[in-house]
Design an enzyme around this catalytic site. Structure first.
Site, PDB file in Angstrom:
ATOM      1  N   LYS A 211      50.076  40.508  28.555  1.00 59.55           N
ATOM      2  CA  LYS A 211      48.630  40.712  28.582  1.00 59.55           C
ATOM      3  C   LYS A 211      48.224  41.760  27.536  1.00 59.55           C
ATOM      4  CE  LYS A 211      48.249  39.474  33.495  1.00 59.55           C
ATOM      5  NZ  LYS A 211      47.770  39.968  34.817  1.00 59.55           N
TER       6      LYS A 211
ATOM      7  N   TYR B  48      42.723  30.966  35.366  1.00 56.90           N
ATOM      8  CA  TYR B  48      42.487  31.664  36.632  1.00 56.90           C
ATOM      9  C   TYR B  48      41.444  30.920  37.484  1.00 56.90           C
ATOM     10  CZ  TYR B  48      45.111  35.818  35.018  1.00 56.90           C
ATOM     11  OH  TYR B  48      46.091  36.697  34.604  1.00 56.90           O
TER      12      TYR B  48
HETATM   13  N1  UDP Z   1      43.840  41.058  39.692  1.00 53.38           N
HETATM   14  C1  UDP Z   1      42.981  42.122  39.736  1.00 53.38           C
HETATM   15  N2  UDP Z   1      42.570  42.591  40.960  1.00 53.38           N
HETATM   16  C2  UDP Z   1      42.982  42.017  42.117  1.00 53.38           C
HETATM   17  C3  UDP Z   1      43.852  40.922  42.064  1.00 53.38           C
HETATM   18  C4  UDP Z   1      44.259  40.462  40.839  1.00 53.38           C
HETATM   19  O1  UDP Z   1      42.594  42.665  38.713  1.00 53.38           O
HETATM   20  O2  UDP Z   1      42.565  42.492  43.199  1.00 53.38           O
HETATM   21  C5  UDP Z   1      44.288  40.558  38.391  1.00 53.38           C
HETATM   22  C6  UDP Z   1      45.699  41.038  38.044  1.00 53.38           C
HETATM   23  O3  UDP Z   1      45.757  41.293  36.643  1.00 53.38           O
HETATM   24  C7  UDP Z   1      46.543  39.831  38.399  1.00 53.38           C
HETATM   25  C8  UDP Z   1      45.597  38.703  38.028  1.00 53.38           C
HETATM   26  O4  UDP Z   1      44.323  39.150  38.399  1.00 53.38           O
HETATM   27  O5  UDP Z   1      47.769  39.812  37.687  1.00 53.38           O
HETATM   28  C9  UDP Z   1      45.892  37.385  38.687  1.00 53.38           C
HETATM   29  O6  UDP Z   1      45.968  37.564  40.067  1.00 53.38           O
HETATM   30  P1  UDP Z   1      47.057  36.810  40.922  1.00 53.38           P
HETATM   31  O7  UDP Z   1      46.721  37.016  42.359  1.00 53.38           O
HETATM   32  O8  UDP Z   1      47.187  35.403  40.428  1.00 53.38           O
HETATM   33  O9  UDP Z   1      48.378  37.652  40.620  1.00 53.38           O
HETATM   34  P2  UDP Z   1      49.667  37.399  39.683  1.00 53.38           P
HETATM   35  O10 UDP Z   1      50.047  35.950  39.844  1.00 53.38           O
HETATM   36  O11 UDP Z   1      49.274  37.743  38.271  1.00 53.38           O
HETATM   37  O12 UDP Z   1      50.700  38.344  40.219  1.00 53.38           O
END
Ligand code: UDP
Length: 162
Positions: A20, A60
């Protein structure tokens, strides 16, 4: 006979890993790539890009309604991203373990997030969370011709034949 990737148990499983913008700005790209190479996974696609709002809203799609989505979009478009496709047996599950949980507070030392980050909204790296999710994301981020099928010469050492 020489084994091809598709005869390995688990087949040619692939995952999307993306460094990222914070990871790129902080110059962690090399160290993150090194971890996947060292583990034995095969790099089959790699590019640096400025992610668009449209790409991210698809990537997303399950999060666009969340209150944090505008901040996530701002973060993810704040600079270049390095997107990669890694291939190997159980690469999706193993990568998630190498990357660590979404919230770096919960991430063990030794994971990318546990070693390089402090906060959920600046967690340095993306890793697909399922085989189906990985296929969808790879198609989104890469064109077919950007993914290379090639033989890793140490394949028979990395994978036990049985
Ligand atoms: N994210 C955030 N706040 C939250 C949850 C997620 O900023 O409360 C961001 C974080 O960068 C995360 C991304 O959104 O990596 C995608 O979320 P996901 O739940 O898919 O998590 P990941 O698969 O990246 O672990």
């Amino acid at each position: 006979p020489r084994r091809t990737q598709s005869s390995v148990a688990g087949g040619a499983e692939r995952t999307l890993i993306a460094v990222k913008p914070d990871g790129v700005q902080r110059r962690h790209v090399g160290q993150i790539i090194q971890r996947f190479e060292q583990r034995g996974f095969k790099l089959v696609g790699l590019k640096m890009l400025q992610a668009s709002d449209g790409l991210l809203s698809q990537h997303y799609c399950q999060l666009v309604q969340k209150p944090f989505y505008p901040n996530l979009l701002h973060y993810m478009t704040s600079g270049p991203v390095v997107a990669m496709v890694w291939e190997g047996q159980n690469v999706v599950q193993s990568s998630r373990r190498m990357v660590g949980p979404t919230n770096p507070v919960e991430a063990q030392p030794g994971t990318v997030r546990g070693d390089f980050s402090l906060h959920t909204s600046r967690n340095v790296v993306h890793a697909s969370d399922s085989v189906e999710g990985a296929q969808r994301e790879i198609q989104l981020w890469f064109e077919g011709k950007e993914l290379l099928n090639w033989d890793c010469f140490d394949h028979s050492l990395t994978y036990k034949e049985d």
